[in-house]
Design a protein around this motif. Structure first.
Motif, mmCIF file in Angstrom:
data_model
loop_
_atom_site.group_PDB
_atom_site.id
_atom_site.type_symbol
_atom_site.label_atom_id
_atom_site.label_comp_id
_atom_site.label_asym_id
_atom_site.label_seq_id
_atom_site.Cartn_x
_atom_site.Cartn_y
_atom_site.Cartn_z
ATOM 1 N N LYS A 212 32.849 51.402 25.385
ATOM 2 C CA LYS A 212 34.040 52.081 25.888
ATOM 3 C C LYS A 212 33.900 52.403 27.373
ATOM 4 N N GLN A 213 35.018 52.355 28.055
ATOM 5 C CA GLN A 213 35.073 52.500 29.510
ATOM 6 C C GLN A 213 34.422 53.791 29.999
ATOM 7 N N SER A 214 34.566 54.867 29.241
ATOM 8 C CA SER A 214 34.066 56.166 29.698
ATOM 9 C C SER A 214 32.551 56.184 29.867
ATOM 10 N N LEU A 215 31.837 55.270 29.193
ATOM 11 C CA LEU A 215 30.376 55.265 29.281
ATOM 12 C C LEU A 215 29.867 54.803 30.641
ATOM 13 N N ILE A 216 30.731 54.208 31.440
ATOM 14 C CA ILE A 216 30.282 53.773 32.763
ATOM 15 C C ILE A 216 29.900 54.968 33.628
ATOM 16 N N TRP A 217 30.392 56.158 33.269
ATOM 17 C CA TRP A 217 30.096 57.358 34.058
ATOM 18 C C TRP A 217 28.830 58.070 33.596
ATOM 19 N N VAL A 218 28.183 57.562 32.544
ATOM 20 C CA VAL A 218 26.906 58.145 32.125
ATOM 21 C C VAL A 218 25.859 57.798 33.185
ATOM 22 N N PRO A 219 25.208 58.788 33.781
ATOM 23 C CA PRO A 219 24.266 58.505 34.876
ATOM 24 C C PRO A 219 23.229 57.452 34.500
ATOM 25 N N PHE A 220 23.015 56.526 35.395
ATOM 26 C CA PHE A 220 22.044 55.447 35.270
ATOM 27 C C PHE A 220 22.440 54.437 34.188
ATOM 28 N N LEU A 221 22.598 54.899 32.960
ATOM 29 C CA LEU A 221 22.846 53.970 31.860
ATOM 30 C C LEU A 221 24.159 53.217 32.048
ATOM 31 N N GLY A 222 25.212 53.936 32.435
ATOM 32 C CA GLY A 222 26.507 53.291 32.619
ATOM 33 C C GLY A 222 26.481 52.253 33.718
ATOM 34 N N GLN A 223 25.829 52.574 34.831
ATOM 35 C CA GLN A 223 25.751 51.629 35.940
ATOM 36 C C GLN A 223 24.859 50.431 35.589
ATOM 37 N N ALA A 224 23.824 50.677 34.779
ATOM 38 C CA ALA A 224 22.977 49.570 34.329
ATOM 39 C C ALA A 224 23.774 48.622 33.437
ATOM 40 N N CYS A 225 24.634 49.176 32.599
ATOM 41 C CA CYS A 225 25.485 48.337 31.746
ATOM 42 C C CYS A 225 26.430 47.493 32.598
ATOM 43 N N TRP A 226 26.930 48.073 33.678
ATOM 44 C CA TRP A 226 27.773 47.298 34.593
ATOM 45 C C TRP A 226 26.975 46.152 35.211
ATOM 46 N N ALA A 227 25.743 46.434 35.613
ATOM 47 C CA ALA A 227 24.905 45.401 36.225
ATOM 48 C C ALA A 227 24.657 44.247 35.260
ATOM 49 N N MET A 228 24.582 44.560 33.956
ATOM 50 C CA MET A 228 24.344 43.524 32.948
ATOM 51 C C MET A 228 25.632 42.863 32.478
ATOM 52 N N ASP A 229 26.745 43.206 33.115
ATOM 53 C CA ASP A 229 28.047 42.606 32.790
ATOM 54 C C ASP A 229 28.525 42.943 31.384
ATOM 55 N N PHE A 230 28.279 44.161 30.938
ATOM 56 C CA PHE A 230 28.836 44.579 29.659
ATOM 57 C C PHE A 230 30.362 44.663 29.791
ATOM 58 N N PRO A 231 31.104 44.226 28.778
ATOM 59 C CA PRO A 231 32.563 44.385 28.818
ATOM 60 C C PRO A 231 32.946 45.840 28.521
ATOM 61 N N PHE A 232 33.558 46.500 29.480
ATOM 62 C CA PHE A 232 33.994 47.882 29.292
ATOM 63 C C PHE A 232 35.426 47.879 28.763
ATOM 64 N N MET A 233 35.604 48.456 27.586
ATOM 65 C CA MET A 233 36.897 48.445 26.915
ATOM 66 C C MET A 233 37.534 49.834 26.976
ATOM 67 N N LYS A 234 38.794 49.875 27.349
ATOM 68 C CA LYS A 234 39.514 51.141 27.381
ATOM 69 C C LYS A 234 40.106 51.432 26.000
ATOM 70 N N ARG A 235 40.091 52.693 25.644
ATOM 71 C CA ARG A 235 40.671 53.106 24.370
ATOM 72 C C ARG A 235 42.047 53.717 24.614
ATOM 73 N N TYR A 236 42.999 53.245 23.842
ATOM 74 C CA TYR A 236 44.360 53.757 23.957
ATOM 75 C C TYR A 236 44.786 54.350 22.621
ATOM 76 N N THR A 237 45.549 55.407 22.697
ATOM 77 C CA THR A 237 46.064 56.019 21.478
ATOM 78 C C THR A 237 47.223 55.189 20.943
ATOM 79 N N ALA A 238 47.541 55.411 19.676
ATOM 80 C CA ALA A 238 48.672 54.702 19.072
ATOM 81 C C ALA A 238 49.964 55.014 19.825
ATOM 82 N N LYS A 239 50.072 56.242 20.320
ATOM 83 C CA LYS A 239 51.264 56.637 21.076
ATOM 84 C C LYS A 239 51.355 55.868 22.391
#
Length: 222
Positions: A120-147
């Motif tokens: 999920k997209q919000s994990l990119i803001w987790v210090p170190f881990l989120g940025q490491a996931c970006w470096a490894m090209d993890f697909p960050f997916m946004k979550r949307y409500t049914a509304k």
């Protein structure tokens, strides 16, 4: 009682080692990740992505050794024959507890290529881990409500476009894409809210997986 206390201390020590290991490896990746953006050449980005993914695989291997050392839980593996780090795979998993990821890493580390994970997209803001996931090209997916989706159906396409771009970057190199099909961790409340027809599972989300198979089907070995 003494044995239980000893096991608890050892488990806490193991968790501390895993956290420290994560900080070290993710810290290295975060420090070097700007190199990916220095030159606008696909081959340059491809090289650094592969290097970061290899770093992630090493991180997983070290964590697996910590799990072996702890002996607090016996993990029994039943894996197919012929797994190779020179092939490409799509791994689908259910998401039951917070230990799912460590167990998957334990099972697959060094047996198949380093994993990219739908997260999920919000994990990119987790210090170190989120940025490491970006470096490894993890697909960050946004979550949307049914509304939100009911009001703006085009939002569904945004995540699919993220999947498409990631698949394009994966072509031409051995890769593993890991997806928790339910899109979120199982809880009784989520199960009831979905009216899931499955006793112990949430309803799977198949659009992303279908897109991966459509784009990489010929490139996937399993």
């Amino acid at each position: 009682m003494l044995l239980s206390a000893f096991q608890m201390i050892r488990a806490m020590f193991m968790i501390t080692l895993i956290i420290l290991n994560t900080m070290v490896f993710s810290g290295i990746m975060v420090a070097l990740s700007p190199l990916k953006l220095m030159l606008p050449f696909p081959a340059w980005r491809h090289f650094w992505t592969a290097w970061f993914v290899e770093m992630g695989a090493t991180w997983s291997t070290v964590n697996s050794r910590f799990l072996d050392w702890s002996h607090s839980t016996k993990i029994v593996l039943d894996l197919p024959e012929g797994l190779s780090r020179n092939h490409s795979y799509l791994v689908l998993a259910n998401h039951q507890t917070w230990v799912d990821m460590p167990v998957l890493e334990y099972a697959l580390a060094r047996r198949i290529p380093g994993r990219r994970i739908f997260i999920k997209q919000s994990l990119i803001w987790v210090p170190f881990l989120g940025q490491a996931c970006w470096a490894m090209d993890f697909p960050f997916m946004k979550r949307y409500t049914a509304k939100q989706l009911a009001k703006s159906p085009e939002l569904r396409e945004r995540n699919l476009e993220t999947v498409r771009k990631n698949c394009e970057r994966m072509k031409g190199m051995p890769s593993t894409l890991l997806n928790f099909s339910e899109g979120t961790r199982f809880t009784s409340a989520k199960h009831a809210k979905q009216s899931s027809p499955y006793t112990h599972l949430l309803k799977p989300k198949i659009a992303g997986v279908a897109t991966v198979i459509g784009l990489l089907g010929d490139s996937l070995d399993a």
